[in-house]
Scaffold this motif. Structure first.
Motif, PDB file in Angstrom:
ATOM      1  N   CYS A 121      37.076   7.231   5.858  1.00 54.77           N
ATOM      2  CA  CYS A 121      38.093   6.434   5.190  1.00 54.77           C
ATOM      3  C   CYS A 121      39.194   6.049   6.159  1.00 54.77           C
ATOM      4  CB  CYS A 121      38.709   7.198   4.018  1.00 54.77           C
ATOM      5  SG  CYS A 121      40.018   6.224   3.253  1.00 54.77           S
ATOM      6  N   CYS A 138      44.890   8.154   4.100  1.00 54.80           N
ATOM      7  CA  CYS A 138      44.156   8.847   5.152  1.00 54.80           C
ATOM      8  C   CYS A 138      44.759   8.543   6.518  1.00 54.80           C
ATOM      9  CB  CYS A 138      42.676   8.478   5.113  1.00 54.80           C
ATOM     10  SG  CYS A 138      41.867   9.161   3.651  1.00 54.80           S
ATOM     11  N   CYS A 192      39.107   2.559   1.494  1.00 55.56           N
ATOM     12  CA  CYS A 192      39.663   3.671   0.719  1.00 55.56           C
ATOM     13  C   CYS A 192      38.542   4.176  -0.162  1.00 55.56           C
ATOM     14  CB  CYS A 192      40.845   3.240  -0.149  1.00 55.56           C
ATOM     15  SG  CYS A 192      41.429   4.500  -1.302  1.00 55.56           S
ATOM     16  N   CYS A 221      42.262   9.751  -2.387  1.00 53.79           N
ATOM     17  CA  CYS A 221      43.368   9.844  -1.434  1.00 53.79           C
ATOM     18  C   CYS A 221      44.038  11.213  -1.432  1.00 53.79           C
ATOM     19  CB  CYS A 221      44.388   8.777  -1.741  1.00 53.79           C
ATOM     20  SG  CYS A 221      43.666   7.172  -2.117  1.00 53.79           S
TER      21      CYS A 221
HETATM   22  S1  FES Z   1      43.193   6.314   1.629  1.00 55.00           S
HETATM   23 FE1  FES Z   1      41.467   7.544   2.133  1.00 55.00          FE
HETATM   24  S2  FES Z   1      40.613   7.953   0.196  1.00 55.00           S
HETATM   25 FE2  FES Z   1      42.224   6.583  -0.264  1.00 55.00          FE
END
Ligand code: FES
Ligand SMILES: Cc1cc2nc3c(=O)[nH]c(=O)nc-3n(C[C@H](O)[C@H](O)[C@H](O)COP(=O)(O)O)c2cc1C
Lengths: 605, 169
Positions: free
Chosen positions: B89, B94, B130, B134
């Motif tokens: 991700c 992240c 994503c 998160c």
């Molecule tokens: S920013 Fe990585 S899972 Fe949403």
């Protein structure tokens, strides 16, 4: 099914639910990533082995919201939430809490029955209510808590215009990003000439850091279908699409199943609830393009084309899918609709601020203690969300900024912590409500790096159709990369500002039109950080690799040799049990020594 | 390398398309192209050129249009993919939690850049915007399995588990 059959089914389900007194609601959607299914298996096995089937029931529910405690379970009737539970804890929980009524402090994190404070106390769970109290894979569970009753009421006793009137009066604005009044959009589509009309549910949720649509699709899919039935009735559509992001496999599974079940019950299809109204839903999976969240691009994608936006007008309300009048709404927007019909638009509008009504779901993530999904009335302050609900910044660090609205939004600094969150105030400070992603950053986050990160994202996702977005964001990204890399020059900031204005004003769609926002807000509130990078060649947050120097602190170094062993470029020298040192000419600032040192003997500056 | 592509599975997919997705002359509606390609990719693991030519002939959708669509969307592949897909991700949450480093580490361990497949065909490495988890940042997904709150050393260990010597199937 008819309305009276639906009502008696609901009553039957309610009665049968009362037979079992103890339940454990295990989030098997978001928490699946943390082993929730193993936990379900563990509990069910225990129940079977110990003949507890009539006493205790396991419900595979949707998200409870406090995701940092995953896997999270709720025990009823006590209302206790237990977090970070493992399969080996099953017997202890059943024996002590279920059978013995004893609270286990080790797992306990919060209760659903607390007073005015804490994680749930500051929230108003209207839209997320069903996530966490039903099994989203069972339509009977949903009907038991009232699903489809509002659609039935609307179909039976309201005209399409009365529905639209209620939605207008509610003040609901689109939750997908732009915040356009939903009732108005419905009215346009309703009034558009033609009898073949379409309704699209935008479930593409591409905004990185937002996961509320995912939670709704996974945890309460019937609520979205019900919202769609009402919307379709209001605008006069007989066919609908749900365009769901393929990166969400559980959401695809649950919404697909829910549509099928609704069809079997006659809640979708021909002559719904005996009203004479026909409506069908088709589910389409995205194929990995952020820009397809934009409405005209999404429509192009549904038509089997490259997902590129086009200029508006004509707006989809007049010419959308296959050139027919089309209404497109976000998942969370549609999830609000049954509540508006239930309460009436007028009562709904009592929640929120003057111009922003109802509640909003935020995905709280980043450097904050309680990460997860929170639903709050519009107008609550950022401070309440971050400090009261989120319980602040971990590791004793300081708040630096909150990123709101994703790549189209901005970084809100500490001085605006008391800003009431609504569409208007956020716009004033340069951010946007967006879809509700709220990423908290502590003092270790570099704002120039953040701006670079978003421009890189935009660059990758720009469809390439218009020049300002394709080329302009490229230049902005390159300048930012240079600044982060220690090669920033005098005049870079001015160049960024100039490009930002051009890209904003001349891009074809909102992707480009809003792309400069992360740069503009960071320049506005954190200009000194840009200057430190450019003129002093320093990254104040200690984040930008090329601007860092690593050195070994003599007083802490034990000469263990771990850093030397791990250095990929052999920049570290020193004999065993003697103080080591880093050769700055060979060092590539990769940070490995800092990571592996157990004695805090590596200093970054 | 000469491989023969079996057209049986694609014919089966074409035969199962619902009537509502077809034109009056029996040809497939161009609007159905993306779900059709998704079904074919689920079956073959990628989109072999031979199969696409076949689809174009049967459906009457020009090959150029099919290629146009495939190259636009990130989740269509025209090359065989690795046995395991590692999705790292690169979303905002992240990123704030050091996601870039995790991505660099995966690249380093596998010796490939994002979008590539290792020579032994074991791993394909992708980055995604994503994963919607998160709260577990930084997150990596290997096939259907999520791994969260990762550090560099953890991701190394996890990838090793999927290697031939590791204990993952
Ligand atoms: S920013 Fe990585 S899972 Fe949403
Ligand atoms: C680049 C871009 C991406 C978007 N992504 C989404 C998305 O993922 N989900 C969404 O609901 N709306 C998204 N939108 C907004 C839609 O264009 C549209 O405004 C929205 O779906 C309308 O629904 P609403 O009125 O209910 O908010 C995006 C817009 C742009 C410009």
């Amino acid at each position: 099914m008819t309305l009276s059959e639906l009502k008696s089914l609901r009553e039957k389900i309610e009665i049968s639910k009362k037979l079992i007194k103890q339940r454990i609601y295990i989030c098997t959607t978001g928490c699946r990533a943390s082993g929730a299914l193993e936990l379900v298996a563990g509990f069910n096995e225990y129940i079977e082995k110990n003949n507890l089937a009539g006493i205790l029931e396991i419900v595979e529910s949707g998200c409870h919201g406090k995701c940092s405690q995953a896997p999270l379970i709720r025990l009823e009737p006590s209302g206790y939430y237990y977090g970070k539970v493992k399969p080996e804890d099953v017997s202890e929980i059943v024996e002590k809490t279920i059978l013995g009524n004893e609270k286990i402090e080790r797992f306990y994190t919060v209760t659903s029955q607390e007073g005015e404070k804490g994680f749930f106390g500051h929230q108003k769970k209207d839209i997320l209510l069903n996530c966490g109290i039903i099994d989203p894979k069972k339509i009977d569970d949903a009907i038991g808590v009232g699903a489809y009753m509002q659609a039935a009421a609307a179909l039976e006793s309201m005209s399409p215009l009365q529905v639209i009137e209620n939605v207008l009066e509610s003040g609901l604005k689109g939750r997908g990003g732009a915040g356009f009044p939903t009732g108005l959009k419905w009215k346009f589509c309703h009034n558009a000439p033609g009898d073949e009309k379409y309704l699209i549910c935008n479930a593409d949720e591409g905004d990185p850091g937002a996961f509320m649509d995912r939670a709704l699709l996974e945890g309460s899919p019937h609520q979205i279908i019900e919202g769609m039935i009402i919307a379709a009735y209001a605008i006069g559509a007989s066919r609908g699409f749900i365009y769901v992001r393929a990166e969400y496999p559980i959401a695809v599974e649950h919404i697909t199943l829910a549509v099928k079940q609704a069809e079997e019950y006659g809640l979708l299809g021909d002559n719904i609830l005996g009203s004479g109204f026909n409506f069908r839903i088709t589910i389409r999976k995205g194929a990995g393009a952020f820009v397809c969240g934009e409405e005209t691009a999404l429509i192009a994608s549904l038509e089997g084309k490259r997902g590129m936006p086009r200029s508006r007008p004509p707006f989809p309300a007049n010419s959308g899918y296959m050139g027919k009048p089309t209404n497109i709404n976000n998942v969370e927007t549609l999830a609000n609709i049954p509540l508006i019909i239930e309460k009436t638009g007028k009562t709904y509008s009592e929640t929120g601020t003057k111009d922003s009504k109802g509640t909003k779901i935020f995905a709280l993530a980043g450097d904050v203690k309680n990460t997860g999904l929170v639903e709050v009335p519009m107008g609550i302050s950022l401070r309440e969300i971050i400090y009261d609900i989120g319980e602040g910044i971990p590791d004793g660090r300081n708040f630096k900024a909150a990123q709101m609205g994703g790549p189209s939004g901005g970084c809100v600094p500490g001085e605006y912590l008391d800003l009431p969150i609504d569409y208007e105030s956020l716009k004033e400070v340069g951010a946007i409500m967006g879809s509700g992603g709220l990423i908290v950053m502590d003092d270790r986050s570099c704002m120039v790096d953040m701006a670079h990160y978003f421009l890189e994202f935009i660059q990758k996702e720009s469809c390439g159709k218009c020049v300002p977005c394709r080329v302009g964001t490229r230049h902005m990204k390159d300048i930012l990369a240079r600044i982060c890399g220690g090669k920033g020059e005098k005049g870079d900031i001015e160049k960024l500002e100039e490009l930002a204005v051009t890209v904003k004003s001349s891009s074809l769609c909102a992707l480009g039109q809003t792309a400069p926002n992360p740069v503009l807000t960071t320049l506005k509130y954190f200009r000194n950080e840009y200057e430190a990078h450019i003129f002093d060649k320093k990254c104040p947050a200690g984040n930008c690799r090329d601007l860092l120097t690593y050195e070994i602190l003599e007083e802490n170094c034990t000469g263990c040799g771990v850093c030397k062993k791990n250095c990929p470029v052999s920049a570290i020298s020193g004999e065993k049990k003697e103080i080591h040192s880093i050769n700055p000419n060979t060092c590539t600032e990769c940070g490995k020594c800092f990571e592996v040192c157990k004695f805090q003997a590596v200093r970054v500056s | 390398m000469i491989t023969t592509i079996d057209l049986e599975p694609v014919n089966k997919i074409l035969a199962q398309i619902e009537l509502s997705e077809k034109l009056t002359n029996g040809k497939i509606k161009p609007a159905y192209l993306i779900p059709l390609l998704q079904d074919i990719q689920d079956e073959y693991g990628y989109l072999p050129r031979k199969v696409l030519e076949h689809v174009s002939t049967i459906s009457g959708i020009p090959l150029s249009r099919i290629f146009g669509v495939i190259t636009f969307y990130e989740q269509f592949y025209m090359e065989p993919q690795g046995k395991h897909t590692i999705k790292c991700c690169r979303g905002t949450a992240c990123h704030v939690k050091n996601g870039q480093k995790i991505s660099d580490t995966i690249s380093e361990i596998l010796g490939i850049a994002e979008g590539e497949t290792t020579e032994d065909g074991l791993f394909t490495f992708e980055t995604v915007a994503c994963l919607g988890t998160c709260f577990l940042a930084p997150v990596v997904m290997i096939d259907d399995q999520y791994f969260g709150n990762l550090t560099n050393s953890e991701i190394t260990k996890i990838i090793n588990k999927y290697s031939p010597k590791g204990d993952m199937p």
